[in-house]
Design a protein around this motif. Structure first.
Motif, PDB file in Angstrom:
ATOM      1  N   PRO A 125     -38.373 -23.635  32.228  1.00 32.74           N
ATOM      2  CA  PRO A 125     -37.202 -23.414  31.382  1.00 32.74           C
ATOM      3  C   PRO A 125     -36.329 -24.658  31.302  1.00 32.74           C
ATOM      4  O   PRO A 125     -36.122 -25.345  32.294  1.00 32.74           O
ATOM      5  CB  PRO A 125     -36.468 -22.279  32.072  1.00 32.74           C
ATOM      6  N   THR A 127     -32.451 -26.203  30.298  1.00 30.78           N
ATOM      7  CA  THR A 127     -31.098 -25.753  30.646  1.00 30.78           C
ATOM      8  C   THR A 127     -30.649 -24.598  29.772  1.00 30.78           C
ATOM      9  O   THR A 127     -30.061 -23.629  30.248  1.00 30.78           O
ATOM     10  CB  THR A 127     -30.101 -26.932  30.533  1.00 30.78           C
ATOM     11  N   HIS A 129     -32.258 -22.261  28.588  1.00 34.15           N
ATOM     12  CA  HIS A 129     -32.979 -21.023  28.865  1.00 34.15           C
ATOM     13  C   HIS A 129     -32.628 -20.424  30.219  1.00 34.15           C
ATOM     14  O   HIS A 129     -33.128 -19.364  30.573  1.00 34.15           O
ATOM     15  CB  HIS A 129     -34.501 -21.268  28.817  1.00 34.15           C
ATOM     16  N   GLU A 130     -31.804 -21.112  30.983  1.00 36.01           N
ATOM     17  CA  GLU A 130     -31.444 -20.641  32.312  1.00 36.01           C
ATOM     18  C   GLU A 130     -30.349 -19.605  32.227  1.00 36.01           C
ATOM     19  O   GLU A 130     -29.480 -19.665  31.349  1.00 36.01           O
ATOM     20  CB  GLU A 130     -30.992 -21.817  33.181  1.00 36.01           C
ATOM     21  N   SER A 134     -23.122 -21.687  30.932  1.00 36.07           N
ATOM     22  CA  SER A 134     -23.662 -22.916  30.364  1.00 36.07           C
ATOM     23  C   SER A 134     -23.060 -24.093  31.119  1.00 36.07           C
ATOM     24  O   SER A 134     -21.955 -23.994  31.671  1.00 36.07           O
ATOM     25  CB  SER A 134     -23.326 -23.005  28.875  1.00 36.07           C
TER      26      SER A 134
END
Length: 144
Positions: A125, A127, A129-130, A134
């Motif tokens: 993944p 960033t 998709h983590e 944010s």
């Protein structure tokens, strides 16, 4: 719900259920009796699986409950088609009773291969998709 098949599923332990079903000339009368019996017992609906068209039509016309066909007949009140078969998600498995509305197997293979490569090369993944805040939100100080 009950299933009335050309031959019971256990027949596959003796070989091809299709071959056994086609060879069993007494099965039509037995299938009609099976359908009547389960309908009388209160089953709702009955799935007719791999039943020859004339027999599916006969059973459907005799019963007051809906019949659902799997490779049976347009005379059934409804139809079942497994979505994986309908969408062509398997290229090696193609039963004769399946109508393919798409051929997604090749697309799925490419997507799975691309995903695996992204994981191996640590592109997924990323960033974005983590799970969690944010990075931009985490760096900002809370407002007072």
């Amino acid at each position: 719900m009950a299933v009335v098949e050309r031959v019971p599923a256990a027949a596959t332990s003796f070989g091809s259920a299709d071959r056994l079903g086609r060879a069993n000339t007494n099965s039509s009368g037995e299938r009609v009796m099976d359908a009547r019996a389960v309908a009388a017992a209160g089953v709702f609906p009955i799935v007719l699986e791999k039943i020859p068209e004339p027999l599916a039509r006969e059973i459907t016309s005799e019963l007051s409950i809906p019949t659902i066909g799997i490779s049976a007949s347009v005379a059934c009140d409804g139809q079942i088609l497994v979505v994986d078969d309908m969408l062509g998600l398997f290229s090696s498995f193609r039963p004769t009773f399946v109508k393919r509305y798409a051929e997604f197997a090749a697309t799925a293979d490419i997507a799975i291969e691309t995903y695996a490569q992204d994981v191996i090369e640590r592109r997924f993944p990323a960033t974005e998709h983590e799970f969690g805040d944010s990075p931009k939100a985490a760096q900002q100080e809370p407002q007072r």
